[in-house]
Write a protein that holds these residues in place. Structure first.
Motif, PDB file in Angstrom:
ATOM      1  N   GLN A   3       0.875  -1.725   0.247  1.00  0.00           N
ATOM      2  CA  GLN A   3      -0.067   0.016  -0.070  1.00  0.00           C
ATOM      3  C   GLN A   3       1.007   1.007   0.771  1.00  0.00           C
ATOM      4  O   GLN A   3       1.711   0.975   0.304  1.00  0.00           O
ATOM      5  N   VAL A   5       0.058   5.107   0.654  1.00  0.00           N
ATOM      6  CA  VAL A   5      -0.763   6.311   1.467  1.00  0.00           C
ATOM      7  C   VAL A   5      -0.781   7.766   1.597  1.00  0.00           C
ATOM      8  O   VAL A   5       0.116   7.855   2.337  1.00  0.00           O
ATOM      9  N   CYS A  22       3.739  10.374   1.767  1.00  0.00           N
ATOM     10  CA  CYS A  22       3.437   8.970   1.394  1.00  0.00           C
ATOM     11  C   CYS A  22       4.264   8.024   1.569  1.00  0.00           C
ATOM     12  O   CYS A  22       5.338   7.936   1.209  1.00  0.00           O
ATOM     13  N   SER A  95      -1.350  11.977  -5.930  1.00  0.00           N
ATOM     14  CA  SER A  95      -1.144  10.933  -5.881  1.00  0.00           C
ATOM     15  C   SER A  95       0.177  10.432  -6.002  1.00  0.00           C
ATOM     16  O   SER A  95       1.492  10.855  -6.708  1.00  0.00           O
ATOM     17  N   TRP A 114       0.934   2.581  -6.779  1.00  0.00           N
ATOM     18  CA  TRP A 114       0.374   3.651  -6.918  1.00  0.00           C
ATOM     19  C   TRP A 114      -0.871   4.137  -5.396  1.00  0.00           C
ATOM     20  O   TRP A 114      -0.887   3.414  -4.978  1.00  0.00           O
ATOM     21  N   GLY A 115      -1.123   5.162  -5.042  1.00  0.00           N
ATOM     22  CA  GLY A 115      -1.900   5.430  -3.456  1.00  0.00           C
ATOM     23  C   GLY A 115      -2.727   5.714  -4.095  1.00  0.00           C
ATOM     24  O   GLY A 115      -3.312   6.012  -6.445  1.00  0.00           O
ATOM     25  N   GLN A 116      -3.459   6.320  -3.264  1.00  0.00           N
ATOM     26  CA  GLN A 116      -5.324   6.412  -4.034  1.00  0.00           C
ATOM     27  C   GLN A 116      -5.641   7.893  -4.017  1.00  0.00           C
ATOM     28  O   GLN A 116      -6.375   8.174  -5.044  1.00  0.00           O
ATOM     29  N   GLY A 117      -4.848   8.820  -3.458  1.00  0.00           N
ATOM     30  CA  GLY A 117      -4.667  10.057  -3.689  1.00  0.00           C
ATOM     31  C   GLY A 117      -4.949  11.169  -2.380  1.00  0.00           C
ATOM     32  O   GLY A 117      -5.862  10.563  -1.942  1.00  0.00           O
ATOM     33  N   THR A 118      -4.773  11.910  -2.540  1.00  0.00           N
ATOM     34  CA  THR A 118      -5.304  13.121  -1.213  1.00  0.00           C
ATOM     35  C   THR A 118      -5.385  14.622  -2.389  1.00  0.00           C
ATOM     36  O   THR A 118      -4.878  15.321  -3.345  1.00  0.00           O
TER      37      THR A 118
END
Length: 124
Positions: A3, A5, A22, A95, A114-118
């Motif tokens: 993950q 994040v 991240c 991301s 890849w992360g989910q993004g902020t």
């Protein structure tokens, strides 16, 4: 489970600053270059910044060069994006991603995780 994040996004006025983080879990990415990308509403995802596994090489998109700084702490398995002098056009979902090599790349094709993004929103 691997993950990435992201955290640190939010609403800021133009000229302000934010620091994105991240955090990686599930495996170590100290032998991987890392990158930040962003996607604004109605636009394609674009490259923002990338850093080599050692932190010795960094790349920036022209639109953020001189305002954003990418860094990493391999002991914490974490990558950062310091964003200063923010502009409304920086508004996007940011991301982070892990490159499959040790050297940074600007193309998404090199990134496997890849992360989910902020969300970052810059008001004028």
């Amino acid at each position: 489970q691997v993950q990435l994040v992201e955290s640190g996004g939010g609403l800021v006025q133009a000229g302000g600053s934010l620091r994105l983080s991240c955090a990686a879990s599930g495996r170590s990415f100290i032998r991987n270059a890392m990158g930040w990308f962003r996607q604004a509403p109605g636009k394609e995802r674009e490259f923002v910044a990338a850093i080599s596994w050692s932190g010795g090489t960094t790349y920036y998109a022209g639109s953020v060069k001189g305002r954003f700084t990418i860094s990493r702490d391999n002991a914490k398995n974490t990558v950062y994006l310091q964003m200063n002098s923010l502009k409304p056009e920086d508004t996007a979902v940011y991301s982070c991603a892990a490159d499959r090599t040790v050297l940074p790349h600007t193309s998404e094709a090199f990134y496997d995780y890849w992360g989910q993004g902020t969300q970052v929103t810059v008001s004028s």
